[in-house]
Design a protein around this motif. Structure first.
Motif, short mmCIF file in Angstrom:
data_model
loop_
_atom_site.label_atom_id
_atom_site.label_comp_id
_atom_site.label_asym_id
_atom_site.label_seq_id
_atom_site.Cartn_x
_atom_site.Cartn_y
_atom_site.Cartn_z
N HIS A 127 0.95 -1.20 0.38
CA HIS A 127 -0.22 0.14 0.02
C HIS A 127 0.85 1.07 -0.01
O HIS A 127 0.73 1.84 -0.36
CB HIS A 127 -0.54 -0.20 1.21
CG HIS A 127 -2.00 -0.47 1.32
ND1 HIS A 127 -2.94 -0.82 0.41
CD2 HIS A 127 -1.63 -2.39 2.20
CE1 HIS A 127 -3.98 -2.13 0.47
NE2 HIS A 127 -3.71 -2.65 2.02
N ASP A 128 2.00 1.08 0.87
CA ASP A 128 3.12 1.96 0.44
C ASP A 128 3.75 2.03 -0.40
O ASP A 128 4.97 1.54 -0.88
CB ASP A 128 3.95 2.37 1.95
CG ASP A 128 4.68 3.53 2.03
OD1 ASP A 128 5.08 4.32 0.96
OD2 ASP A 128 5.24 3.68 3.50
N HIS A 129 3.83 3.34 -1.55
CA HIS A 129 4.71 3.56 -2.10
C HIS A 129 5.75 3.46 -2.68
O HIS A 129 6.59 3.47 -3.24
CB HIS A 129 3.69 4.63 -3.64
CG HIS A 129 2.24 3.87 -3.65
ND1 HIS A 129 1.89 4.81 -5.00
CD2 HIS A 129 1.17 3.83 -3.65
CE1 HIS A 129 0.52 4.41 -5.29
NE2 HIS A 129 0.09 3.88 -4.14
N ASP A 130 6.39 3.94 -1.36
CA ASP A 130 7.80 4.67 -1.61
C ASP A 130 8.60 3.15 -0.30
O ASP A 130 9.05 3.16 0.42
CB ASP A 130 7.77 5.60 -0.19
CG ASP A 130 6.95 6.34 -0.61
OD1 ASP A 130 7.75 7.12 -2.48
OD2 ASP A 130 6.75 7.58 -0.46
N ALA A 131 7.89 2.51 0.06
CA ALA A 131 7.97 1.09 1.22
C ALA A 131 9.61 0.92 0.37
O ALA A 131 10.05 0.74 1.47
CB ALA A 131 7.12 -0.20 1.32
N LEU A 132 8.62 -0.03 -0.25
CA LEU A 132 10.16 -0.32 -0.92
C LEU A 132 11.71 -0.18 -1.67
O LEU A 132 12.54 -0.63 -0.85
CB LEU A 132 9.93 -1.67 -2.71
CG LEU A 132 11.32 -2.34 -2.98
CD1 LEU A 132 11.56 -3.52 -2.47
CD2 LEU A 132 10.77 -2.47 -4.61
N LEU A 133 11.84 0.62 -1.85
CA LEU A 133 12.61 1.69 -2.49
C LEU A 133 13.19 2.34 -0.26
O LEU A 133 14.27 2.70 -0.66
CB LEU A 133 12.70 2.90 -3.31
CG LEU A 133 12.41 2.92 -4.53
CD1 LEU A 133 12.35 3.64 -5.41
CD2 LEU A 133 12.83 1.55 -4.73
N GLY A 134 12.61 2.76 0.27
CA GLY A 134 12.61 3.74 0.88
C GLY A 134 13.21 2.61 2.54
O GLY A 134 13.95 2.37 3.60
N GLU A 135 12.82 1.22 2.53
CA GLU A 135 13.80 0.48 3.22
C GLU A 135 14.52 -0.22 2.84
O GLU A 135 15.69 -0.30 3.24
CB GLU A 135 12.64 -1.09 3.19
CG GLU A 135 12.95 -2.20 4.27
CD GLU A 135 12.57 -2.15 5.21
OE1 GLU A 135 13.17 -3.44 6.17
OE2 GLU A 135 12.10 -1.31 5.94
N LEU A 136 15.36 -0.32 1.37
CA LEU A 136 16.62 -0.36 1.13
C LEU A 136 17.39 0.61 0.73
O LEU A 136 19.05 0.23 0.88
CB LEU A 136 16.04 -0.97 -0.25
CG LEU A 136 15.11 -2.36 -0.60
CD1 LEU A 136 15.58 -2.79 -1.87
CD2 LEU A 136 16.33 -3.84 -0.10
N PHE A 137 17.00 2.02 1.15
CA PHE A 137 18.05 3.16 0.51
C PHE A 137 17.80 4.25 1.80
O PHE A 137 18.58 4.82 1.48
CB PHE A 137 17.81 3.77 -0.39
CG PHE A 137 17.44 2.85 -1.86
CD1 PHE A 137 19.51 2.34 -2.31
CD2 PHE A 137 16.74 1.99 -2.46
CE1 PHE A 137 19.49 1.64 -3.36
CE2 PHE A 137 17.43 1.09 -3.55
CZ PHE A 137 18.63 0.83 -4.22
N THR A 138 17.10 3.86 3.30
CA THR A 138 17.18 4.74 3.94
C THR A 138 18.03 3.63 5.54
O THR A 138 18.00 2.30 5.08
CB THR A 138 16.20 5.65 4.20
OG1 THR A 138 15.30 3.88 4.83
CG2 THR A 138 15.87 6.51 3.04
N ARG A 139 18.60 4.27 6.31
CA ARG A 139 19.58 3.29 6.74
C ARG A 139 18.49 2.99 8.27
O ARG A 139 18.49 1.62 8.26
CB ARG A 139 20.00 4.48 8.02
CG ARG A 139 20.93 3.67 9.16
CD ARG A 139 21.67 4.53 10.20
NE ARG A 139 22.94 4.90 8.89
CZ ARG A 139 24.32 4.50 8.82
NH1 ARG A 139 24.03 3.14 8.59
NH2 ARG A 139 24.99 4.97 7.05
N ASP A 140 17.63 3.83 8.68
CA ASP A 140 16.11 3.53 9.19
C ASP A 140 14.69 2.13 8.58
O ASP A 140 14.43 1.21 9.03
CB ASP A 140 15.31 4.22 10.74
CG ASP A 140 16.72 4.80 11.18
OD1 ASP A 140 17.86 4.49 11.83
OD2 ASP A 140 16.91 6.29 11.09
N GLY A 141 14.78 2.57 7.62
CA GLY A 141 13.95 1.88 6.52
C GLY A 141 12.59 2.51 7.17
O GLY A 141 12.45 3.49 7.79
#
Length: 440
Positions: A268-282
């Protein structure tokens, strides 16, 4: 530079993501997209994100679910399947539907992965998506008196074939189907396919995209990281056959069998995949056998991280400056909190054994990670260290944080309470407050 950051906030994000781009290049990720994501129209965005990962050098294995699509087709056909323990009994009529839907979904995915029109996110990206008889299966058989017919479970994954495809730059697509040496096709759980593929390939990551955006504790706070032991009670409490039960089973088993990290994310979160992989806290929950934030003894390789952590506090006069040479000499005195390769906290215990005392020094937490009891964690470990060395009391010198020490059992004392060596080295110009805590 500040004006540029205001106009283009993505620039700072892109700079900060560069360590992860380097880390992920050449790694193998197995990604499960549940059927609900495709049914809800989220497939296009996810395909674009997968294409981006591919261009960044990630080796991708995509597993897709088809549960809602099959359920809808069965309803339209007037078929009401028998269900037991979260699985349906896949008779011939149901298998015809499963095979058709799986083929249609695979063709849709391959078509979208081939999209390269101008003004589209995949323009200029050449992706070769390959599927086939890469998962071998066996029947569930008869369980509790129920013959599950063509409902099956994974027997093995053809690792050599998949590795060969990945080495040639292909994106491997695995449907929730398995094949047997007798030429039969079996209906499989997509999460089981993903877990077996990740384990067999020794994947660096297993990513499960489902309804929930992670796991929450009793207070409603997202749990960023759990070990399999910590996640097991949640799995046992989940409804059998539910997505939560399936994903937790896959995550815990993958972690126990060598998969570095399993991520539970929401499609549901459009940013979840990239946000998890490319930020320190996910953004979701990670299941890992080894914690990615850990308290451990400092090593010489941590010096650069310690200097970066301490510099702002030294510039504000909160800590005495510690040059590299001093840190190298005293490195065995330090504890650090390591969060995915970044030093976000530290503390030191300097011993004065002749006096039976130890100095708690250099307690520091990175600005972005304060407020989560990390300083208390460091204090507790320093106290354990001190007691093991038969230290009877800890003392600390501070100019800014006396109240924190007092709240944690320290009390003010005069300078003559310090060991002689430390008393002689006391900097009277700083006028640091001296606090002491007996260790029972």
């Amino acid at each position: 530079m500040q004006a540029l950051n205001t106009r283009f906030p993505f620039v700072d994000w892109f700079r900060n993501s560069s360590p992860y781009i380097n880390t992920h290049r050449g790694r193998t990720f197995v990604i499960l997209i549940e059927g609900e994501a495709m049914a809800d129209g989220r497939g296009e965005q996810l395909i674009q994100d997968l294409a981006l990962l591919h261009t960044l050098g990630v080796r991708l294995v995509l597993v897709y679910g088809i549960r809602p699509q099959v359920s809808r087709a069965l309803g339209e056909a007037g078929i009401d399947p028998q269900r037991h323990d979260g699985r349906w009994v896949a008779d011939q009529a149901i298998m015809r539907c499963v095979e058709r839907i799986a083929a249609e979904q695979r063709l849709w995915l391959e078509a979208r992965l081939s999209l390269g029109l101008p003004n589209t996110p995949l323009h200029g990206v050449e992706l070769t998506a390959v599927s086939g008889n890469l998962v071998m299966a066996k029947p569930l058989g008869v369980r509790r008196g129920i013959d599950f017919d063509h409902s099956g479970e994974v027997r093995r994954v053809r690792v050599g074939s998949i590795e060969s495809l990945l080495d040639r730059g292909a994106l491997v697509v695995l449907p929730p189907l398995g094949f047997s040496s007798t030429g039969e096709v079996f209906d499989l759980e997509a999460s089981e396919v993903a877990r077996h593929a990740a384990t067999a390939l020794k994947a660096d990551k297993l990513i499960l995209l489902g309804e929930a955006d992670g796991l929450y504790d009793d207070s409603g706070r997202l749990q960023r990281q759990l070990t399999p032991i910590e996640a097991e009670p949640l799995r046992r409490a989940a409804i059998p056959g539910s997505e939560l039960a399936r994903h937790l089973s896959a995550a815990c088993e993958a972690a126990r069998h060598g998969v570095g990290r399993t991520h539970l994310l929401s499609w549901h979160d459009h940013d979840a995949l990239l946000g998890e992989l490319f930020t320190r806290d996910g953004v979701g929950t990670m299941i890992t056998q080894h914690r990615y934030e850990q308290l451990r003894p400092a090593e010489l390789g941590d010096i650069a991280g310690l200097l970066e952590l301490l510099r702002p506090l030294e510039e504000h006069g909160m800590l005495v400056e510690r040059p590299r040479e001093r840190l190298e000499q005293e490195i065995d005195d330090y504890l650090v909190i390591d969060r995915d390769g970044m030093i976000i906290g530290c503390a030191a215990l300097h011993l004065f054994p002749d006096a039976g005392m130890g100095e708690l020094a250099c307690v520091a937490i990175h600005d972005d990670y304060r407020g989560n009891a990390r300083a208390e964690l460091l204090l507790a470990e320093v106290e354990r260290r001190a007691r093991r060395r038969d230290i009877k009391a800890l003392f600390a010198l501070t100019t800014h944080t006396a109240h924190w020490f007092i709240e944690h059992g320290f009390g003010p004392v005069r300078i003559d309470a310090l060991p002689a060596l430390r008393r002689d080295a006391y900097n009277h110009a700083r006028k640091s407050k001296i606090l002491l805590k007996p260790l029972s």
